[in-house]
Design a protein around this motif. Structure first.
Motif, mmCIF file in Angstrom:
data_model
loop_
_atom_site.group_PDB
_atom_site.id
_atom_site.type_symbol
_atom_site.label_atom_id
_atom_site.label_comp_id
_atom_site.label_asym_id
_atom_site.label_seq_id
_atom_site.Cartn_x
_atom_site.Cartn_y
_atom_site.Cartn_z
ATOM 1 N N VAL A 389 0.821 -1.224 0.000
ATOM 2 C CA VAL A 389 0.000 0.000 0.000
ATOM 3 C C VAL A 389 0.848 1.265 0.000
ATOM 4 O O VAL A 389 0.308 2.366 0.070
ATOM 5 N N ALA A 390 2.173 1.132 -0.078
ATOM 6 C CA ALA A 390 3.021 2.323 0.009
ATOM 7 C C ALA A 390 4.329 2.148 -0.755
ATOM 8 O O ALA A 390 4.869 1.039 -0.828
ATOM 9 N N SER A 391 4.807 3.252 -1.312
ATOM 10 C CA SER A 391 6.182 3.363 -1.787
ATOM 11 C C SER A 391 6.937 4.189 -0.752
ATOM 12 O O SER A 391 6.341 5.027 -0.068
ATOM 13 N N VAL A 392 8.227 3.968 -0.625
ATOM 14 C CA VAL A 392 8.997 4.651 0.416
ATOM 15 C C VAL A 392 10.193 5.356 -0.195
ATOM 16 O O VAL A 392 10.914 4.786 -1.029
ATOM 17 N N VAL A 393 10.387 6.619 0.211
ATOM 18 C CA VAL A 393 11.548 7.410 -0.199
ATOM 19 C C VAL A 393 12.311 7.814 1.057
ATOM 20 O O VAL A 393 11.738 8.430 1.961
ATOM 21 N N SER A 394 13.567 7.448 1.147
ATOM 22 C CA SER A 394 14.381 7.858 2.290
ATOM 23 C C SER A 394 14.522 9.382 2.288
ATOM 24 O O SER A 394 14.762 9.989 1.241
ATOM 25 N N PHE A 395 14.374 10.003 3.461
ATOM 26 C CA PHE A 395 14.476 11.455 3.541
ATOM 27 C C PHE A 395 15.845 11.944 3.069
ATOM 28 O O PHE A 395 15.956 12.985 2.414
ATOM 29 N N SER A 396 16.883 11.173 3.366
ATOM 30 C CA SER A 396 18.236 11.576 2.951
ATOM 31 C C SER A 396 18.417 11.498 1.438
ATOM 32 O O SER A 396 19.336 12.098 0.885
ATOM 33 N N LYS A 397 17.542 10.776 0.740
ATOM 34 C CA LYS A 397 17.629 10.633 -0.717
ATOM 35 C C LYS A 397 16.476 11.329 -1.426
ATOM 36 O O LYS A 397 16.234 11.093 -2.615
ATOM 37 N N LEU A 398 15.764 12.199 -0.702
ATOM 38 C CA LEU A 398 14.616 12.886 -1.287
ATOM 39 C C LEU A 398 15.079 13.895 -2.338
ATOM 40 O O LEU A 398 15.875 14.785 -2.056
ATOM 41 N N SER A 399 14.566 13.745 -3.543
ATOM 42 C CA SER A 399 14.897 14.652 -4.647
ATOM 43 C C SER A 399 13.713 14.674 -5.609
ATOM 44 O O SER A 399 12.747 13.923 -5.448
ATOM 45 N N GLU A 401 13.658 13.586 -8.610
ATOM 46 C CA GLU A 401 13.593 12.313 -9.322
ATOM 47 C C GLU A 401 13.008 11.205 -8.448
ATOM 48 O O GLU A 401 12.108 10.470 -8.874
ATOM 49 N N THR A 402 13.498 11.060 -7.203
ATOM 50 C CA THR A 402 13.037 9.962 -6.345
ATOM 51 C C THR A 402 11.578 10.147 -5.940
ATOM 52 O O THR A 402 10.805 9.183 -5.900
ATOM 53 N N LEU A 403 11.185 11.391 -5.661
ATOM 54 C CA LEU A 403 9.795 11.635 -5.258
ATOM 55 C C LEU A 403 8.839 11.431 -6.433
ATOM 56 O O LEU A 403 7.787 10.787 -6.272
ATOM 57 N N PHE A 404 9.196 11.958 -7.597
ATOM 58 C CA PHE A 404 8.305 11.812 -8.752
ATOM 59 C C PHE A 404 8.147 10.339 -9.132
ATOM 60 O O PHE A 404 7.044 9.890 -9.459
ATOM 61 N N GLU A 405 9.234 9.590 -9.061
ATOM 62 C CA GLU A 405 9.176 8.159 -9.384
ATOM 63 C C GLU A 405 8.227 7.428 -8.435
ATOM 64 O O GLU A 405 7.402 6.609 -8.872
ATOM 65 N N ALA A 406 8.332 7.739 -7.135
ATOM 66 C CA ALA A 406 7.478 7.077 -6.147
ATOM 67 C C ALA A 406 6.014 7.474 -6.319
ATOM 68 O O ALA A 406 5.110 6.627 -6.260
ATOM 69 N N VAL A 407 5.766 8.770 -6.527
ATOM 70 C CA VAL A 407 4.392 9.255 -6.712
ATOM 71 C C VAL A 407 3.780 8.665 -7.970
ATOM 72 O O VAL A 407 2.640 8.170 -7.968
ATOM 73 N N ASN A 408 4.537 8.684 -9.051
ATOM 74 C CA ASN A 408 4.051 8.175 -10.333
ATOM 75 C C ASN A 408 3.737 6.680 -10.250
ATOM 76 O O ASN A 408 2.700 6.214 -10.739
ATOM 77 N N GLU A 409 4.632 5.924 -9.623
ATOM 78 C CA GLU A 409 4.441 4.479 -9.472
ATOM 79 C C GLU A 409 3.195 4.174 -8.653
ATOM 80 O O GLU A 409 2.375 3.321 -9.018
ATOM 81 N N THR A 410 3.016 4.878 -7.545
ATOM 82 C CA THR A 410 1.904 4.593 -6.642
ATOM 83 C C THR A 410 0.562 5.009 -7.241
ATOM 84 O O THR A 410 -0.458 4.356 -7.011
ATOM 85 N N LEU A 411 0.566 6.093 -8.001
ATOM 86 C CA LEU A 411 -0.676 6.548 -8.634
ATOM 87 C C LEU A 411 -1.087 5.667 -9.806
ATOM 88 O O LEU A 411 -2.284 5.366 -9.982
ATOM 89 N N LYS A 412 -0.117 5.236 -10.596
ATOM 90 C CA LYS A 412 -0.444 4.539 -11.845
ATOM 91 C C LYS A 412 -0.573 3.033 -11.701
ATOM 92 O O LYS A 412 -1.225 2.387 -12.525
ATOM 93 N N ASN A 413 0.058 2.469 -10.692
ATOM 94 C CA ASN A 413 -0.037 1.022 -10.487
ATOM 95 C C ASN A 413 -1.285 0.724 -9.658
ATOM 96 O O ASN A 413 -1.344 1.051 -8.473
ATOM 97 N N PRO A 414 -2.310 0.093 -10.241
ATOM 98 C CA PRO A 414 -3.578 -0.109 -9.535
ATOM 99 C C PRO A 414 -3.472 -1.027 -8.313
ATOM 100 O O PRO A 414 -4.367 -1.032 -7.460
ATOM 101 N N SER A 415 -2.393 -1.789 -8.204
ATOM 102 C CA SER A 415 -2.270 -2.716 -7.074
ATOM 103 C C SER A 415 -2.216 -1.973 -5.738
ATOM 104 O O SER A 415 -2.727 -2.470 -4.730
ATOM 105 N N TYR A 416 -1.605 -0.778 -5.730
ATOM 106 C CA TYR A 416 -1.531 -0.007 -4.480
ATOM 107 C C TYR A 416 -2.931 0.369 -4.004
ATOM 108 O O TYR A 416 -3.269 0.210 -2.820
ATOM 109 N N ARG A 417 -3.734 0.869 -4.924
ATOM 110 C CA ARG A 417 -5.108 1.263 -4.572
ATOM 111 C C ARG A 417 -5.941 0.048 -4.171
ATOM 112 O O ARG A 417 -6.690 0.091 -3.204
#
Length: 503
Positions: A389-399, A401-417
């Motif tokens: 139910v979640a993607s995880v981004v380490s705060f020390s690696k927050l950028s 690229e990493t945030l957009f990848e996680a948001v995009n993956e979680t929104l577009k992959n129906p398995s999370y929902r």
């Protein structure tokens, strides 16, 4: 006849009402939210409530009294040290928490009104204490000679299972500061073993002596610290299998996770904003202890760049004005998170991973992108990720690229929902609603003047519980047997050698 019936009913209700003391001393506002729901519900049932807390309810019932301990709050909001905890070692995190909470306990007990209460002739039928690195506060139960109920805002942890006799098994019970689930790799189990042993030793030999001193210094009656540690009749856990993990509990540890999720109507402005989110909406909040406004300008710009790429509308709990914010962004210093998550247009929750946030997201079937920073947040997000139910981004690696990848993956992959909806159905599908369950067990404890059926593990030393004494006994016996056999063999060999020489 009607008058007699009224008087009888009145006397019956009076007999059922109790005087209850709640001690919710933690400075975190999210923890107070839980205490507020629990104690105001008891007040609604007619009980006379007194609560020691740094906060008071917005709508304080007439039979609810707050002893305010604002001095414990301090400057936790926006404190740089909270952000730094993300990169601290496991051992440093453990020490920092115990040392910090020692200060909270002492400030609570030093409070003038708290001392007046302790010096008074007040009587209570029950004492409820939030179990949160504050063991001297269990002294309220012993002082007022009332049964003790503990409440854990973090569910089952390494520091509260001991008081109810639940063994801590480093092979599958991860330390709360790690990002592990209960299914650990070999090297994770090694680190977890070190953390478990260090936590136990630091608590027993550094933390307990300070709490013992507070008990002796601030309570007027002479109380035995070692006895009050294990004197709870009941522990209520803010957990559920959907947000924590499947575990074995004694009968007097009761899970009530999600009990605080009581959705209310949204403010008109936010309701209109979300109703107009035809492409969906995203909620972004870092909780009550962390301030988004304290993020560096580079991090803030990276988040803006991500939001500018999205077609969804976004609500962000942000503590200052943002004149250069993207057009699809709505900001507010405080957002009614659990009510917003209930809106059908909310498709994603970007969160720090606090347990309340995790529970509210799962309760409403909203997938998450976690950016954990400190305390149990890494573990909560690791569990949410393992449940899909979640993607995880380490705060020390927050950028960007990493945030957009996680948001995009979680929104577009129906398995999370789909997984979030499945867990939502599970947490709601219960034989009795969790708040009602909490009320039953609290009142059960009062009806029976506490519960004395404690697990046998509470009467064992740690080396007896884990059979270290038996292992040592068998090892020593095996060694003795080996030495005896070895000695006999040498004697026989020596005699045989002598006999051969004589021949």
């Amino acid at each position: 006849m009607n008058v007699a019936l009224f008087i009888t009913s009145f006397l019956f209700l009076r007999a059922q009402c109790a005087k209850i003391l709640g001690v919710f001393a933690a400075p975190g506002y999210s923890q107070f939210i839980l205490g507020e729901v629990l104690m105001t519900e008891l007040a609604k049932r007619g009980h006379q409530i007194t609560v020691i807390s740094p906060y008071r309810p917005k709508d304080e019932p007439p039979n609810y009294k707050t002893i305010l301990t604002k001095e414990v709050i301090g400057d936790t909001n926006g404190d740089d040290s909270l952000w730094n905890l993300e990169s601290q070692s496991l051992f440093k995190n453990i020490m920092s928490t115990y040392d910090y909470e020692n200060g909270i306990t002492e400030k609570t007990l030093q409070n003038k009104e708290v001392q007046e209460l302790l010096q008074s002739n007040e009587h209570f039928d029950l004492v409820i204490v939030e179990q949160f690195f504050n063991d001297a506060l269990k002294g309220f139960s012993a002082h007022f000679k009332a049964p003790l109920v503990l409440f854990s805002s973090m569910g089952l942890t390494e520091w509260n299972r001991e008081y109810m006799g639940v063994p801590m098994l480093p092979s599958m019970n991860a330390v709360s500061y790690t990002q592990y689930t209960n299914r650990m790799t070999f090297f994770q189990r090694i680190r977890n073993l070190y953390g478990t042993i260090f936590d136990y030793l630091y608590r027993r030999y550094f933390f307990y002596p300070v709490q013992r001193k507070f008990l002796a210094q601030y309570f007027p009656s002479s109380l035995d610290f070692d006895k009050i540690l294990y004197n709870a009749s009941l522990m209520l856990l803010n957990s559920h299998v959907t947000t924590s993990e499947n575990t074995l509990l004694p009968y007097n540890m009761v899970e009530i996770g999600g009990f605080h999720v009581i959705n209310k109507p949204l403010d008109k402005e936010i309701q209109t904003f979300l109703d107009g989110a035809t492409d969906g909406a995203i909620l972004f909040s870092l909780g009550s202890n962390l301030h988004s406004s304290d993020l560096s300008q580079d991090t803030r710009n990276a988040i803006f760049q991500v939001f500018a790429k999205l077609k969804q509308k976004i609500l962000w709990k942000f503590e200052t004005d943002l004149p250069d914010k993207p057009k699809n962004l709505f900001i507010a210093k405080w957002l009614k998170q659990r009510d917003i998550l209930a809106h059908p247009n909310v498709k994603l929750f970007i969160t720090h991973g606090g347990l309340l946030s995790t529970e509210e997201a799962i309760f409403n079937g909203v997938p998450m992108v976690g950016i954990p920073v400190f305390a149990d947040q890494k573990m909560n997000m690791a569990r949410a990720k393992s449940n899909g139910v979640a993607s995880v981004v380490s705060f020390s690696k927050l950028s960007e690229e990493t945030l957009f990848e996680a948001v995009n993956e979680t929104l577009k992959n129906p398995s999370y929902r789909n997984n979030a909806k499945r867990l939502s159905s599970m947490i709601k599908d219960r034989p009795i609603q969790p708040l009602e369950l909490a009320m039953y067990w609290i009142e059960y404890t009062m009806r029976h003047s506490g519960m004395t059926f404690k697990p046998s593990s509470l009467y064992l030393y740690w080396f007896e519980m884990y059979m270290v004494d038996i292992a040592c006994f068998l090892l020593i016996n095996s060694l003795v047997v080996f030495l005896v056999i070895f000695g006999l063999m040498r004697i026989c060999k020596s005699k045989k050698s002598d006999k051969q020489k004589k021949q």
